[in-house]
Motif scaffolding. Sequence first.
Motif, PDB file in Angstrom:
ATOM      1  N   ILE A  92       3.373 -12.294   0.231  1.00 17.02           N
ATOM      2  CA  ILE A  92       3.983 -12.730  -1.033  1.00 17.02           C
ATOM      3  C   ILE A  92       4.225 -11.506  -1.926  1.00 17.02           C
ATOM      4  N   SER A  93       3.281 -10.572  -1.901  1.00 18.29           N
ATOM      5  CA  SER A  93       3.481  -9.327  -2.652  1.00 18.29           C
ATOM      6  C   SER A  93       4.680  -8.548  -2.118  1.00 18.29           C
ATOM      7  N   SER A 101       7.693 -10.085  -3.490  1.00 19.40           N
ATOM      8  CA  SER A 101       7.832  -9.778  -4.921  1.00 19.40           C
ATOM      9  C   SER A 101       8.371  -8.356  -5.108  1.00 19.40           C
ATOM     10  N   MET A 102       7.969  -7.460  -4.207  1.00 21.35           N
ATOM     11  CA  MET A 102       8.454  -6.079  -4.275  1.00 21.35           C
ATOM     12  C   MET A 102       9.963  -6.029  -4.067  1.00 21.35           C
ATOM     13  N   ASN A 108       0.805 -14.653   4.214  1.00 22.80           N
ATOM     14  CA  ASN A 108      -0.408 -14.426   3.414  1.00 22.80           C
ATOM     15  C   ASN A 108      -0.036 -13.805   2.057  1.00 22.80           C
ATOM     16  N   SER A 109      -1.052 -13.596   1.229  1.00 16.63           N
ATOM     17  CA  SER A 109      -0.747 -13.139  -0.134  1.00 16.63           C
ATOM     18  C   SER A 109      -0.164 -11.727  -0.136  1.00 16.63           C
ATOM     19  N   SER A 110      -0.525 -10.901   0.844  1.00 19.84           N
ATOM     20  CA  SER A 110       0.104  -9.570   0.923  1.00 19.84           C
ATOM     21  C   SER A 110       1.593  -9.722   1.227  1.00 19.84           C
TER      22      SER A 110
END
Lengths: 113, 196
Positions: A65-66, A69-70, A61-63
């Motif tokens: 993906i975050s 990215s972190m 999910n997008s979290s």
Amino acid sequence: MEITTDDYQVGYIPETATFKYQGFLRLNGMEAYQPIIDLMLNQIQPHEKMTLDLRELEFLNSSGISMLSMFVVKVRQMENVQLILLGSNQVLWQTKSLKNLQRLMPSLKLEFS
Amino acid sequence: MMSSSSLQVFGESFEENQVSEEYLTLHFSPSSKARTQRWKNYGLSADFLGDYFANFFPGETIPGSQIDRRETVRAMVSYVANELIENAMKYSDKTVNLPVTISLYLYDTNVMFTIENYIDRPTSERYQAFIQELLASDREELYTRQLEKAALGQGQSAMGLLTTIQDYSARLGWKFQIVPDQPHVIWATTMAQLEV
């Protein structure tokens, strides 16, 4: 060194400095990803290269993906680490979303198979 | 500030597509007590919508892709539905006992989601401010900026909506209305259309 639940598995293979992800990752916000982020950040060493093997991760999910990215930004801060993401041509989210992480780190290598 | 009687509309129009004979609607209760236990159900619901609608599409190959049309539809619907449900549950006003509703409509060349939730006024104002920023911005530039923000852990990044636009070419529209007998509550509808 791994986190295993009914839905997903995240493991680390020290010999090849590779994280391997499997299953469905759709946790409730960044807080819920913290144990995985901690597992990953604890392994950032001045290796020649690190690999995230995402090929068997069917859903993120997008979290999530975050979360990736972190990690990418942490690696970016260490100039001597090369980061490789292994993706699958058969998994739609990987073909859609992984390339965007290169916006954070242009030297990030994406290898699809 | 929102005026007390107004309907606020942003982005893509809802109306052009409204009649479809194939649609599904699911309701969720946003009661805070059940939220943690029910989190997994949101993902299962998104997968169900993906599986159900993919079944209407043939397994033909898509030029330049190793993923056939049926699997592409399944994965797109599942991702977008999951983000819409997660967002709606996260921002719903838990003090009002009103459901979150997601509907998915099937058309010849696209699918349309609508998701309705009830939010408090400050949440509505923040959401509308973000929508106005989104509509006024260069999408690529906004996406990169918010991805960097998410990477640095600097608060709300709206990556859910932004990935649906950036990665799945979703076209979004919004409606905000005041609930007549509860003027502190805003009925928010988010619409997303995907070409399939």
